[in-house]
Design a protein around this motif. Structure first.
Motif, PDB file in Angstrom:
ATOM      1  N   PHE A 136     -47.329 -31.636 -49.226  1.00 24.79           N
ATOM      2  CA  PHE A 136     -46.912 -31.457 -47.837  1.00 24.79           C
ATOM      3  C   PHE A 136     -46.082 -32.671 -47.438  1.00 24.79           C
ATOM      4  O   PHE A 136     -46.540 -33.802 -47.513  1.00 24.79           O
ATOM      5  N   LYS A 137     -44.835 -32.440 -47.011  1.00 31.68           N
ATOM      6  CA  LYS A 137     -43.941 -33.509 -46.591  1.00 31.68           C
ATOM      7  C   LYS A 137     -43.915 -33.567 -45.066  1.00 31.68           C
ATOM      8  O   LYS A 137     -43.301 -32.730 -44.402  1.00 31.68           O
ATOM      9  N   PHE A 138     -44.572 -34.553 -44.505  1.00 28.38           N
ATOM     10  CA  PHE A 138     -44.623 -34.714 -43.049  1.00 28.38           C
ATOM     11  C   PHE A 138     -43.268 -35.185 -42.537  1.00 28.38           C
ATOM     12  O   PHE A 138     -42.669 -36.114 -43.088  1.00 28.38           O
ATOM     13  N   LEU A 139     -42.772 -34.557 -41.473  1.00 22.47           N
ATOM     14  CA  LEU A 139     -41.444 -34.859 -40.947  1.00 22.47           C
ATOM     15  C   LEU A 139     -41.475 -35.728 -39.695  1.00 22.47           C
ATOM     16  O   LEU A 139     -40.444 -35.914 -39.036  1.00 22.47           O
ATOM     17  N   GLY A 140     -42.648 -36.261 -39.364  1.00 20.64           N
ATOM     18  CA  GLY A 140     -42.729 -37.202 -38.259  1.00 20.64           C
ATOM     19  C   GLY A 140     -42.757 -36.578 -36.881  1.00 20.64           C
ATOM     20  O   GLY A 140     -42.447 -37.243 -35.888  1.00 20.64           O
ATOM     21  N   VAL A 141     -43.131 -35.299 -36.791  1.00 22.91           N
ATOM     22  CA  VAL A 141     -43.176 -34.601 -35.507  1.00 22.91           C
ATOM     23  C   VAL A 141     -44.473 -33.807 -35.394  1.00 22.91           C
ATOM     24  O   VAL A 141     -44.941 -33.224 -36.366  1.00 22.91           O
ATOM     25  N   TYR A 142     -45.042 -33.813 -34.188  1.00 19.68           N
ATOM     26  CA  TYR A 142     -46.146 -32.909 -33.851  1.00 19.68           C
ATOM     27  C   TYR A 142     -45.647 -31.945 -32.786  1.00 19.68           C
ATOM     28  O   TYR A 142     -44.893 -32.330 -31.882  1.00 19.68           O
ATOM     29  N   MET A 143     -46.052 -30.684 -32.887  1.00 19.19           N
ATOM     30  CA  MET A 143     -45.681 -29.678 -31.897  1.00 19.19           C
ATOM     31  C   MET A 143     -46.931 -28.976 -31.382  1.00 19.19           C
ATOM     32  O   MET A 143     -47.855 -28.696 -32.146  1.00 19.19           O
ATOM     33  N   THR A 144     -46.939 -28.704 -30.089  1.00 17.27           N
ATOM     34  CA  THR A 144     -48.026 -27.979 -29.449  1.00 17.27           C
ATOM     35  C   THR A 144     -47.471 -26.723 -28.812  1.00 17.27           C
ATOM     36  O   THR A 144     -46.439 -26.755 -28.135  1.00 17.27           O
ATOM     37  N   TYR A 145     -48.162 -25.612 -29.012  1.00 16.69           N
ATOM     38  CA  TYR A 145     -47.740 -24.339 -28.443  1.00 16.69           C
ATOM     39  C   TYR A 145     -48.843 -23.788 -27.547  1.00 16.69           C
ATOM     40  O   TYR A 145     -50.027 -23.908 -27.869  1.00 16.69           O
ATOM     41  N   LEU A 146     -48.464 -23.162 -26.452  1.00 16.23           N
ATOM     42  CA  LEU A 146     -49.433 -22.485 -25.602  1.00 16.23           C
ATOM     43  C   LEU A 146     -48.715 -21.494 -24.697  1.00 16.23           C
ATOM     44  O   LEU A 146     -47.507 -21.594 -24.477  1.00 16.23           O
ATOM     45  N   THR A 147     -49.484 -20.538 -24.183  1.00 15.35           N
ATOM     46  CA  THR A 147     -48.964 -19.559 -23.232  1.00 15.35           C
ATOM     47  C   THR A 147     -49.435 -19.949 -21.843  1.00 15.35           C
ATOM     48  O   THR A 147     -50.612 -20.251 -21.643  1.00 15.35           O
ATOM     49  N   ASP A 193     -45.020 -41.475 -36.303  1.00 19.62           N
ATOM     50  CA  ASP A 193     -44.732 -41.933 -37.665  1.00 19.62           C
ATOM     51  C   ASP A 193     -45.819 -41.560 -38.653  1.00 19.62           C
ATOM     52  O   ASP A 193     -45.554 -41.301 -39.825  1.00 19.62           O
ATOM     53  N   ARG A 194     -47.056 -41.530 -38.175  1.00 17.79           N
ATOM     54  CA  ARG A 194     -48.178 -41.268 -39.077  1.00 17.79           C
ATOM     55  C   ARG A 194     -48.875 -39.960 -38.708  1.00 17.79           C
ATOM     56  O   ARG A 194     -48.750 -39.470 -37.598  1.00 17.79           O
ATOM     57  N   GLU A 195     -49.619 -39.416 -39.647  1.00 17.53           N
ATOM     58  CA  GLU A 195     -50.383 -38.188 -39.402  1.00 17.53           C
ATOM     59  C   GLU A 195     -51.708 -38.557 -38.755  1.00 17.53           C
ATOM     60  O   GLU A 195     -52.732 -38.700 -39.424  1.00 17.53           O
ATOM     61  N   LEU A 196     -51.692 -38.688 -37.438  1.00 17.89           N
ATOM     62  CA  LEU A 196     -52.857 -39.188 -36.706  1.00 17.89           C
ATOM     63  C   LEU A 196     -53.743 -38.093 -36.136  1.00 17.89           C
ATOM     64  O   LEU A 196     -54.906 -38.351 -35.817  1.00 17.89           O
ATOM     65  N   TYR A 197     -53.212 -36.883 -35.966  1.00 15.66           N
ATOM     66  CA  TYR A 197     -53.919 -35.892 -35.161  1.00 15.66           C
ATOM     67  C   TYR A 197     -54.321 -34.647 -35.927  1.00 15.66           C
ATOM     68  O   TYR A 197     -54.340 -33.551 -35.388  1.00 15.66           O
ATOM     69  N   ASN A 198     -54.659 -34.805 -37.188  1.00 17.44           N
ATOM     70  CA  ASN A 198     -55.048 -33.658 -37.996  1.00 17.44           C
ATOM     71  C   ASN A 198     -56.515 -33.325 -37.801  1.00 17.44           C
ATOM     72  O   ASN A 198     -57.356 -34.204 -37.584  1.00 17.44           O
ATOM     73  N   ASN A 199     -56.833 -32.031 -37.886  1.00 21.24           N
ATOM     74  CA  ASN A 199     -58.215 -31.549 -37.857  1.00 21.24           C
ATOM     75  C   ASN A 199     -58.967 -32.000 -36.608  1.00 21.24           C
ATOM     76  O   ASN A 199     -60.143 -32.374 -36.673  1.00 21.24           O
TER      77      ASN A 199
END
Length: 396
Positions: A172-183, A224-230
């Motif tokens: 998995f190549k992390f691209l440095g972005v987190y996205m949140t989706y909601l209705t 920059d880092r994968e901080l918000y997984n799981n």
């Protein structure tokens, strides 16, 4: 065991598309889905280029058109809430395609198309796989064990089936972005435009229309880092609220909506790079094999095209291994090209300072101007019949 019995893991887009084509070639298909029912959530997606050719051959292009979100195009919103640039969907460089549809609506269309000829098993999943000389023995979480001709993983970027087959081989190549989706609830101020607002501190807010009487919101930010997984749903909401603080425009509205939203999804944005898409009689398709990330805008196309080619090659070859080799040879150059992001993406569209945001919006306004659009239009294919020449689809 019938040598034409195929198991697919995943009932999103790639899985049912693959199932449709396999049944056209005489295979018996079972789809297993971990969720208790169809996952009908999700944001706007589009069907274009080679993907549009596939749905046209499947006879569902008009159904997709009827489920259109009604989006008129893309607008960049300035720091004072003004429209800084507009890109109507019938003009060059618009992010809105002719066939815009909610992900869940496309999943429903594909399910309705395939349910009469495909066996769907919900609330079940693959627990173990054992390949033999005659086929693939699969143990399910429900307790049953069955044999199949081949097994296909179509269960997304976090594929559990891929892990069973390949271990940690895929990266998995992390691209440095987190996205949140909601209705969120539709507001009188909402329009038929996809509205893109860039805030300081490398944050983007988007509101997009749907055809269900609500509005789809997206919040994205650099990290920059994968901080918000799981993280738990409560933690995800808290993280997004923190990122929305002081962003301006519709940030407060989205923040309040988070409290009652039931479909909040926070994901790290990245790509799957797998050195092999098959092993013996087991293979992968769609995001499980080659997720290109939402940044490319081609995830749906890759799922549709990959499924079409994989099914066609299985119909063409007597040995599954030969079919998988041909499938990968045809598709991998296309995937490699799609996964190449332009220099500076994604950071270039996530300015941190107020000046950077102003420059970005000013540049968008220049590009959206009539003179520039006229020039770009000379080199762009437009119209309902114009198709992207990104890959030549074989005729099976």
């Amino acid at each position: 065991m019938s040598k034409k019995r195929i198991l697919i893991s995943g009932a999103s887009i790639a899985g049912p598309t693959l199932a449709y084509w396999l049944t056209q070639y005489g295979f018996e298909v079972v789809i297993v889905e971990r969720a208790p029912e169809l996952r009908l959530g999700g944001q706007n997606i589009d069907v274009h280029g080679a993907g549009r050719k596939v749905v046209r051959m499947m006879g569902i292009e008009e159904r997709i058109r009827e489920a259109n979100t009604g989006e008129q195009g893309l607008q960049f919103i300035g720091q004072r809430g003004e429209v800084a640039a507009s890109f109507p969907k019938d003009e060059a460089l618009s992010g809105t395609r002719e066939l815009e549809i909610l992900r869940g609506d496309l999943v429903q269309i594909l399910y309705d198309l395939t349910a009469p000829s495909v066996e769907y098993r919900f609330a079940d999943s693959i627990q173990a796989i054992d390949q033999t000389s005659d086929g693939v023995e699969v143990a399910f979480s429900s307790g049953r064990t069955e044999m199949f001709y081949v097994v296909i993983a179509a269960d997304g970027i976090g594929s559990k089936t891929r892990k069973l087959i390949f271990g940690n081989e895929a990266q998995f190549k992390f691209l440095g972005v987190y996205m949140t989706y909601l209705t969120i609830a539709r507001h009188p101020s909402d329009t038929k435009w996809w509205r893109w607002y860039t805030a300081t501190d490398s944050r983007i807010l988007m509101l997009r229309p749907d055809n269900h009487g609500t509005t789809r919101a997206m919040v994205a930010f650099l990290e920059d880092r994968e901080l918000y997984n799981n993280r738990s749903p409560a933690d995800q909401k808290a993280i997004v609220k923190e990122k929305l603080a002081g962003a301006g425009w519709e940030a407060e509205r989205i923040s309040k909506a988070l409290d009652s939203a039931s479909d909040v999804y926070l994901e790290r944005v990245g790509q799957i790079h797998a050195p092999n898409w098959s092993k013996g009689r087991v293979a992968m398709v769609g995001d499980a094999a080659y997720c290109a990330s939402p940044l490319t805008g081609k995830g749906t196309t890759l799922a549709l095209v990959g499924a079409y080619i994989l099914a066609g090659e299985l119909s063409r070859h007597g040995r599954p291994e030969d079919a998988f080799t041909a499938y990968e040879k045809l598709l991998r150059p296309f995937i490699k090209n799609v996964q190449k992001l332009p220099p500076g993406v994604p950071k270039i569209v996530y300015p941190s300072s107020r000046l950077g945001v102003s420059v970005l919006n000013t540049l968008a306004g220049v590009v959206a101007s009539k003179p520039v659009q006229a020039i770009v239009g000379l080199f762009s294919s437009k119209g309902a019949e114009a198709e992207e020449k990104d890959i030549s689809l074989p005729v099976y």
